[in-house]
Design a protein around this motif. Sequence first.
Motif, short mmCIF file in Angstrom:
data_model
loop_
_atom_site.label_atom_id
_atom_site.label_comp_id
_atom_site.label_asym_id
_atom_site.label_seq_id
_atom_site.Cartn_x
_atom_site.Cartn_y
_atom_site.Cartn_z
N GLY A 92 6.06 74.00 125.67
CA GLY A 92 5.11 73.52 124.66
C GLY A 92 5.73 73.42 123.29
O GLY A 92 5.43 72.49 122.52
N SER A 93 6.62 74.35 122.96
CA SER A 93 7.17 74.35 121.60
C SER A 93 8.15 73.20 121.38
O SER A 93 8.54 72.94 120.24
N ILE A 94 8.53 72.51 122.47
CA ILE A 94 9.40 71.33 122.28
C ILE A 94 8.65 70.26 121.49
O ILE A 94 9.27 69.41 120.83
N GLN A 95 7.32 70.32 121.54
CA GLN A 95 6.52 69.35 120.77
C GLN A 95 6.69 69.54 119.26
O GLN A 95 6.56 68.59 118.50
N LEU A 96 6.96 70.80 118.85
CA LEU A 96 6.98 71.09 117.42
C LEU A 96 7.97 70.23 116.64
O LEU A 96 7.60 69.64 115.63
N PRO A 97 9.24 70.13 117.09
CA PRO A 97 10.15 69.27 116.31
C PRO A 97 9.75 67.80 116.37
O PRO A 97 9.98 67.07 115.41
N MET A 98 9.14 67.38 117.48
CA MET A 98 8.81 65.96 117.62
C MET A 98 7.63 65.57 116.75
O MET A 98 7.61 64.51 116.14
N VAL A 99 6.61 66.45 116.72
CA VAL A 99 5.38 66.07 116.02
C VAL A 99 5.33 66.60 114.60
O VAL A 99 4.93 65.91 113.67
N LEU A 100 5.75 67.86 114.42
CA LEU A 100 5.54 68.50 113.11
C LEU A 100 6.83 68.76 112.34
O LEU A 100 6.82 69.40 111.30
N GLN A 101 7.97 68.26 112.87
CA GLN A 101 9.28 68.50 112.24
C GLN A 101 9.53 69.99 112.02
O GLN A 101 10.11 70.41 111.02
N LEU A 102 9.10 70.81 113.00
CA LEU A 102 9.40 72.23 112.94
C LEU A 102 10.45 72.54 113.99
O LEU A 102 10.66 71.74 114.89
N ASP A 103 11.08 73.72 113.88
CA ASP A 103 12.07 74.07 114.89
C ASP A 103 11.35 74.65 116.11
O ASP A 103 10.33 75.31 115.99
N SER A 104 11.91 74.38 117.30
CA SER A 104 11.24 74.84 118.52
C SER A 104 11.45 76.34 118.75
O SER A 104 10.88 76.89 119.69
N SER A 105 12.24 76.99 117.91
CA SER A 105 12.48 78.42 118.13
C SER A 105 11.25 79.28 117.87
O SER A 105 11.31 80.49 118.07
N LEU A 106 10.14 78.66 117.48
CA LEU A 106 8.91 79.43 117.30
C LEU A 106 8.54 80.16 118.59
O LEU A 106 8.01 81.27 118.56
N SER A 107 8.83 79.51 119.74
CA SER A 107 8.48 80.16 121.01
C SER A 107 9.18 81.51 121.13
O SER A 107 8.56 82.49 121.56
N GLY A 108 10.44 81.55 120.72
CA GLY A 108 11.18 82.82 120.79
C GLY A 108 10.55 83.88 119.90
O GLY A 108 10.48 85.05 120.27
N VAL A 109 10.09 83.46 118.72
CA VAL A 109 9.44 84.40 117.81
C VAL A 109 8.18 84.96 118.47
O VAL A 109 7.93 86.17 118.46
N MET A 110 7.39 84.06 119.09
CA MET A 110 6.15 84.51 119.72
C MET A 110 6.43 85.44 120.89
O MET A 110 5.77 86.46 121.06
#
Lengths: 362, 325
Positions: free
Chosen positions: A318-336
């Motif tokens: 799911g976090s792969i969407q973050l860089p595509m849609v919101l220009q965020l890094d996908s490493s948020l999943s690791g933080v969670m």
Amino acid sequence: MVMKQDKTDSRSTTKKRVFLEYVLEAVLAISLVLAFTTVVLLIAGAPPLQSYVHIFMGSLGSWIRFTHVIKAWIPLVLCSCGLLYTFRIGLWNIGVEGQVVMGAIFTTALMRMGTGTGYPSLVLLLSCLAGMTGGALWALGAGYLRTKGGVHEIFAGLGLNFVAQGMVLWLIFGPWKRAGIASMSGTETFERSLWLPTIETLRISPAGIGIALGALLITAWMLRYTNVGLRLKAVGNNAQAAYLFGLRPGKYMLIAMILAGSFAGLAGSMQVTGVYHRLIPAISSNYGYLSLLVVMLANFNVWITPLVALFFACLNVGSIQLPMVLQLDSSLSGVMQGTMVLAALAVHFIRSRLRAAYTGGT
Amino acid sequence: MGEINISILLASVIAGAAPILLATLGETVTEKSGIINLSLDGSIILSAMAGFVIALKTGSVVAGFLAGAMIGGLVAATVAFFSISLKQSQVAVGFVLTLMARDLAYFIGSPYSRVQGPQVGPSPIPFLEGIPYLGEIIFRHSIPVYLSLVMIGLVWWYLYRTPYGLRLRSVGEHPEASYARGINPKRVQMLYAVCGGLLVGLAGATFSLCIKPGWGQPQGAEGTGWIALALVIFGGWNPLRAALGAYLFAFLQVMSIYFQGWVPSVPAQVFQVAPFPLMILILVIISFAQKESILRWSEDRPIVRALLKTFTGTAPRALGRQQNT
């Protein structure tokens, strides 16, 4: 008769209470995680609610996305199964990451040899066995360093992880480079007949799922009903007592490492045959390290492990969407995922404290 | 084939060792009090990111260093809190934090990737820099590098020559006995876990603001935390020997750059991973040097014995243990 009735009654109520406690624990842990990640998202200047929705829709929003989740779930479950053996004996098999990589290297080596032989199923089978061998050998290395070399398995495993990663890069840019170009995109893609068979309409591989479920069943059986499982536990609980009882701790440590390495190596094979169909630099996708968190969060329980693995796979995909849609890094999943393990540890402590207060013990 | 200028080589060893030296000294302090902070690798990356971003936003490198130190202290405090107050395994919490801190750094830091930012320039010390050779080697560095040099002596002096250091070591060896002597082991452990963490944080900021300026994914500091953890063992929990280890490591790192130039046929990946098998090898040697059979064998071989002695060092007895006092 009446007595018996009473007994079963009280047992079912305690069972209910334990279940309720679990639910409460989970709710508390998840709210802690959401609170922390929301703060992180706000620091990064991102819209929290939208980010969560994207992670959710990105993993469970459509069948195609869910098949990606399954593809991540398979190696996570395999690695976690392996780790259950090493945790059972009290080893920190951080080397699992390198064991996945080694499995992938051995698998690729065999598939390169088997390309064009005309027996694709046989080649696939042998390359998976090769992957298991590769993982097991790498784990054995860390195991020997621990038992004979006196090096803590965390340092031995970690060092070997870096070596394995270096080897992948060397192979991709050296002996196994694509004709003409050597690049980070990896080796030549294998011919279609050497891909793990998938059901085209569903886009999932029954073989991969079968292997993961089989690994779970074997692990549950091994740990619960076999001599080896019992002895791993004996050494893990008290190595000295086990030694006096006539068990050699070193031997069982090596057995646990070999088992763990085989499963991790198989995960590497799945990455090559089922997902990428070639060797790439990030072939392990960090699933080895991640599965350490999976097993910790599952509290070392075989049956909770696949559920946690599914949840973590959802977060990863799911976090792969973050860089595509919101220009965020996908490493948020690791933080969670990390926060979740810490929150679970904290909540677990609170629960044991409360229970101690409730029963009047210490 | 490049020629080697000895003073330039030594100067770059001293500069390159600065961050890993700070981290190793910090972890030595923490472990001396009985807490293992396994989160070093992630902690360094997170504080490198924080240091760089804060320095970029405020325009002040001092603020960057403070931010880095604070992050390092915070991560260490988390490990100590989970161990002391929540009775959880230090290794488990440390490992989780290693991964989490790195991901957090990548997540928050991604907009600042490859951005030009402030960095610390060299500040030669007047008069001293004029000393032939020595001036060039030691006195023409930036302030964080001087700090790392001063810290070696300071940490050693604090641990072995002050009453506070004695209390710190007593807690690491025997918390119950220190409790009986009127020391609060939990408070001491929390205090020194944070102190060590501050140094680790400074190490991170030294990377991103001085030695490998800038932020990116990967930053280039990945893996050094683990090396620092191994160097603490190499140093036998003694700051002076740990410092020696850090310099040896930096020397090998610098030499590998020369080697790469000399033997271009060896792929670069080999040099990148070379420190790790070396780390394992050294840990094996250290462990062998402590084996009883080998010690007995060395008894009538004075040179071997002296060599082995330099490799031995005992861990604080209560290291990593859960304490109940």
